[in-house]
Design a protein around this motif. Structure first.
Motif, PDB file in Angstrom:
ATOM      1  N   UNK A 160      39.441  38.217  34.704  1.00 33.29           N
ATOM      2  CA  UNK A 160      38.347  38.347  33.745  1.00 33.29           C
ATOM      3  C   UNK A 160      37.158  39.072  34.375  1.00 33.29           C
ATOM      4  N   UNK A 161      36.957  38.889  35.685  1.00 34.33           N
ATOM      5  CA  UNK A 161      35.877  39.599  36.369  1.00 34.33           C
ATOM      6  C   UNK A 161      36.142  41.103  36.385  1.00 34.33           C
ATOM      7  N   UNK A 162      37.400  41.499  36.578  1.00 29.30           N
ATOM      8  CA  UNK A 162      37.734  42.925  36.532  1.00 29.30           C
ATOM      9  C   UNK A 162      37.460  43.491  35.150  1.00 29.30           C
ATOM     10  N   UNK A 163      37.826  42.743  34.116  1.00 33.39           N
ATOM     11  CA  UNK A 163      37.509  43.175  32.765  1.00 33.39           C
ATOM     12  C   UNK A 163      35.999  43.344  32.608  1.00 33.39           C
ATOM     13  N   UNK A 164      35.240  42.384  33.115  1.00 32.97           N
ATOM     14  CA  UNK A 164      33.786  42.428  32.989  1.00 32.97           C
ATOM     15  C   UNK A 164      33.209  43.629  33.724  1.00 32.97           C
ATOM     16  N   UNK A 205      24.178  46.144  35.584  1.00 31.20           N
ATOM     17  CA  UNK A 205      24.011  44.897  36.332  1.00 31.20           C
ATOM     18  C   UNK A 205      25.221  43.994  36.130  1.00 31.20           C
ATOM     19  N   UNK A 206      25.736  43.951  34.914  1.00 29.37           N
ATOM     20  CA  UNK A 206      26.897  43.088  34.654  1.00 29.37           C
ATOM     21  C   UNK A 206      28.126  43.555  35.433  1.00 29.37           C
ATOM     22  N   UNK A 207      28.261  44.879  35.608  1.00 30.38           N
ATOM     23  CA  UNK A 207      29.399  45.406  36.365  1.00 30.38           C
ATOM     24  C   UNK A 207      29.348  44.954  37.822  1.00 30.38           C
ATOM     25  N   UNK A 208      28.139  44.933  38.387  1.00 32.73           N
ATOM     26  CA  UNK A 208      27.970  44.478  39.773  1.00 32.73           C
ATOM     27  C   UNK A 208      28.146  42.965  39.873  1.00 32.73           C
ATOM     28  N   UNK A 209      27.518  42.258  38.930  1.00 29.59           N
ATOM     29  CA  UNK A 209      27.568  40.794  38.958  1.00 29.59           C
ATOM     30  C   UNK A 209      28.983  40.268  38.758  1.00 29.59           C
TER      31      UNK A 209
END
Length: 440
Positions: free
Chosen positions: A145-149, A303-307
């Motif tokens: 899910x983090x990769x998707x985010x 920011x969401x891509x980094x976070x």
């Protein structure tokens, strides 16, 4: 399907390939979220009607996602697999709609195309959530899910910045001529339609799906589950069978998505008024404000891509629900703070906080939920979970316009404040959620 313990660990690039379609999906959503209010206003919509016109987006999600989840659970093809047929069809339809949207010459046309575009995007998007549960064992689901985010963040950044990039570097006109949509918006949607299709096709043709363990049993169950009446009964009956964790997350999602809907609908008129001092959507100043909102949204996407890669680490150090609570708190305070800011450069600061919250919204609830769902109903329950995304937006769509008119005296920025307080409340409610995997 294979049991979670038998699923092989995937490499970074396998995770990348199975998630890359989300880059294109978010490209479409970001163009929609950043520019829909701008398009509606340019075509003559009043500010207090915007939320009502936006209802197309959540209602299509309400109707489409549970049905697509149910259908994808009961689909298997030797080449196309289970989820990928829906990725493919949704991408084609969404691309067509994205070419049509900026060519709307009347308000009703733009609203109608929004229905089509959002339905198509939902057809592609819903199975992607179940895809993670299908292919990954629990130890990799948060990473999936983090990769998707991460890819959602990247797609959101580029899409949100496109109108400004076209104006500043290619000299494309940003001013409406004879009431038409500005060229910057039109060309952005054309480019976005192509990116949407290509990105989803990358996932479709580079990723294989895991077949059912007992294919004959699956075919028999699929045969038993066929029929429209059966599908509707199963979908509606699911509300009575939801896992406790899903119900608890539902309350968190409700207030979270009221906040996000408020932001997407009312940021453009708010910034145009308080920073660019214009409420006339035909003016150059208002359209300049629309471009700046794209930059703001690009910041929160970046920011969401980094976070996205930091949050799983923090969740292992603490817990997933603690991380989600903190992120929502930061996002809520950030939205409220916009009321106090009149400098366009300073408006980028609260978008950092919104980006942190957005990364968690796209990761943690789904990671928590996936651990509480039966593997053979993953698509169905992920689709049903979308009710807690769209119902709050429908409620907001009906009430925010009246609140803007009667309570806030047409000050759109106060709707953003209300959204901020809702996100803070969502953070508090997160602490009452039971995370099955972490507590087992």
């Amino acid at each position: 399907m294979q049991s979670s313990t038998n699923k092989p660990r995937l490499s970074f690039w396998q995770l990348w390939n199975m998630s890359f379609g989300f880059f294109g999906i978010q490209f479409g959503f970001a163009l929609q979220n950043t520019n829909t209010s701008r398009i509606f206003s340019t075509l003559g919509a009043n500010a207090d009607d915007l939320a009502l016109f936006w209802l197309a987006a959540p209602i299509t999600g309400l109707l489409v996602q549970p049905v697509i989840g149910y259908l994808s659970d009961n689909t298997w093809h030797p080449f196309w697999g289970r989820r990928r047929p829906f990725f493919f069809v949704g991408a084609l339809l969404a691309s067509v709609a994205m070419f049509l949207m900026p060519n709307s010459s009347m308000l009703w046309m733009a609203i109608a195309v929004l229905w089509m575009m959002d339905s198509a995007i939902n057809i592609s998007m819903e199975p992607f959530r179940a895809f993670v549960g299908d292919k990954l064992n629990p130890s990799q689901q948060t990473a999936g899910f983090a990769m998707q985010t991460f890819l959602i963040g990247c797609g959101g950044v580029i899409a949100s910045l496109l109108p400004s990039l076209l104006t500043n570097y290619l000299g494309v006109s940003n001013v409406p001529v004879d009431g038409a949509i500005p060229d910057t918006v039109r060309y952005s949607f054309y480019f976005g339609g192509a990116i949407f299709a290509l990105s989803v096709m990358w996932t479709v043709f580079t990723t294989k799906e895991i077949p059912p363990t007992d294919l004959e049993k699956f075919r028999q169950e699929r045969k038993n589950n066929q029929g429209f009446a059966r599908a509707i009964t199963e979908i509606l009956g699911g509300f009575l069978k939801m896992p406790k964790t899903m119900v608890q997350l539902g309350w968190v999602q409700f207030f979270t998505w009221v906040a996000l809907f408020s932001m997407w609908v009312y940021t453009t008129p708010s910034i145009a008024e308080i920073v660019f001092h214009s409420t006339d959507a035909q003016s150059a100043a208002y359209q300049e404000g629309g471009n700046w909102v794209g930059i703001m949204f690009g910041v929160y996407g970046g920011v969401s891509a980094i976070a996205a890669f930091i949050l799983p680490i923090l969740s292992r150090m603490t817990s997933r629900k603690f991380v989600h609570m903190i992120c929502l708190m930061i996002g809520g305070v950030s939205l409220v703070s916009i009321f106090l800011i009149s400098s366009k450069q300073m408006l980028l600061l609260p978008m950092v906080g919104v980006g942190i919250a957005w990364a968690s919204v796209l990761t943690m609830p789904y990671a928590i939920l996936a651990g509480a769902l039966p593997a053979n109903r993953m698509g169905y329950y992920m689709g049903l979970f979308n009710f807690f995304v769209v119902i709050p937006q429908i409620v907001a769509g009906f009430v925010l316009g009246a609140m803007l008119k009667h309570l806030f005296n047409y000050q759109s920025v106060k709707v953003l404040m209300l959204g901020g307080f809702c996100m803070i409340l969502a953070g508090i409610l997160t602490m009452f959620v039971k995370d099955v995997v972490e507590q087992s």
